[in-house]
Design an enzyme around this catalytic site. Structure first.
Site, PDB file in Angstrom:
ATOM      1  N   CYS A  97      -0.478  -3.497  -5.441  1.00 28.52           N
ATOM      2  CA  CYS A  97      -0.890  -4.919  -4.490  1.00 28.52           C
ATOM      3  C   CYS A  97      -2.249  -4.819  -4.805  1.00 28.52           C
ATOM      4  O   CYS A  97      -3.534  -3.858  -4.740  1.00 28.52           O
ATOM      5  CB  CYS A  97      -0.899  -4.785  -3.345  1.00 28.52           C
ATOM      6  SG  CYS A  97      -2.010  -5.974  -2.928  1.00 28.52           S
ATOM      7  N   LYS A 136       5.417   1.968  -6.117  1.00 30.52           N
ATOM      8  CA  LYS A 136       5.580   0.306  -7.549  1.00 30.52           C
ATOM      9  C   LYS A 136       3.885   0.599  -7.544  1.00 30.52           C
ATOM     10  O   LYS A 136       3.154   0.641  -7.083  1.00 30.52           O
ATOM     11  CB  LYS A 136       6.062  -0.721  -5.943  1.00 30.52           C
ATOM     12  CG  LYS A 136       5.869  -2.304  -7.585  1.00 30.52           C
ATOM     13  CD  LYS A 136       6.494  -3.349  -6.296  1.00 30.52           C
ATOM     14  CE  LYS A 136       6.608  -4.842  -7.808  1.00 30.52           C
ATOM     15  NZ  LYS A 136       4.827  -5.029  -8.246  1.00 30.52           N
TER      16      LYS A 136
END
Length: 276
Positions: A97, A136
């Protein structure tokens, strides 16, 4: 229903909530994996909305992986314990993010600047539970610190079961083109499955990404904004080269109505209408 192929519905904070996931699952098939938007600790506790969104009874998708975001092993283990209590069989760590409100806390893609801490978080989680832990990430913090290969090797050694790589740096946010060549470097460097993310908008682009990188599958995010049909389209193309027609205006209106009614039941009409 079409054959399920390695297509992941990537987590998008504020978009891929339980209503959108359930609406998609009710209308389409062929998606391998869905993710929840991230769950994090705030002021010693979980945000109620986050926890409610991962309640198993509220989710109707076939394979749902909750995603956590945490700047330390202690917080990661605490959030992971919540996932275990809810009965989930897999968990994902967000190291990608790029938003300022996340990275300023040392979370998200900020973890790419501290590979040893990132690996420690994965290791602590893997040792604490028996479920698979995935990661991720992006390709790096900026063009001068593209270290996804180093991080991928580190989290693999720490016990990560799979990796999803968004082919942009944190500095690039969502601008420009994803660097698929760098995703290829990650694929070549590790033995665990790697899923490519970035600039997949339809079946042909999904196939190109897989062909050019050798990745195990694709994760689709922004291309699904207002277009849940994109997964059906990708699935058909990967399976037999079929290019499906675009949805009709009537189909789009029906899906929008389904989404709005679900949001209204979940959050109330006032919030739902404004979010739509």
């Amino acid at each position: 229903m079409q054959k399920t192929l390695p297509i992941h519905f990537a987590p998008l904070q504020g978009y891929t909530d339980v209503i959108y996931r359930n609406a998609h699952a009710a209308c389409f098939g062929g998606i391998d994996t869905y993710y929840t938007p991230f769950v994090r600790l705030e002021k010693g506790g979980f945000r109620h909305r986050d926890v409610r969104g991962i309640e198993p009874g509220n989710n109707q998708v076939s394979h749902l992986i909750p995603q956590l975001i945490a700047p330390s092993t202690e917080k990661a283990e605490k959030i992971l314990s919540l996932f275990i209590e809810k009965g989930y069989k897999e968990a994902d760590i967000n190291m990608g993010c790029p938003m300022q409100k996340i990275v300023r806390n040392g979370e998200g893609s900020a973890l790419m600047k501290n590979v040893s801490l990132a690996a420690d978080i994965v290791s602590a989680m893997v040792k604490a539970v028996s479920i698979p832990v995935t990661v991720k990430m992006r390709i790096g913090w900026d063009e001068g610190s593209i270290n996804c290969v180093e991080l991928a090797k580190a989290v693999e050694e720490a016990g990560a079961a799979a990796i999803t790589v968004h082919g942009r740096t944190r500095k690039e946010m969502y601008m420009g083109h994803a660097h698929w060549d760098v995703i290829r470097q990650v694929v070549d460097a590790v033995s665990i499955p790697v899923f490519g993310n970035g600039d997949v908008v339809d079946g042909p682009s999904a196939k190109r990404l897989m062909d050019e990188t050798g990745c195990a599958g694709v994760a689709v995010g922004r291309a699904a904004w207002g277009n849940p049909w994109v997964f059906e389209s990708i699935n058909a193309y990967l399976e037999n080269g079929t290019i499906l027609p675009d949805p009709t205006p009537e189909e789009r209106l029906d899906m929008a109505e389904l989404h709005l009614k679900g949001l209204a039941a979940w959050k109330g009409e006032y919030v739902a209408v404004r979010e739509m």
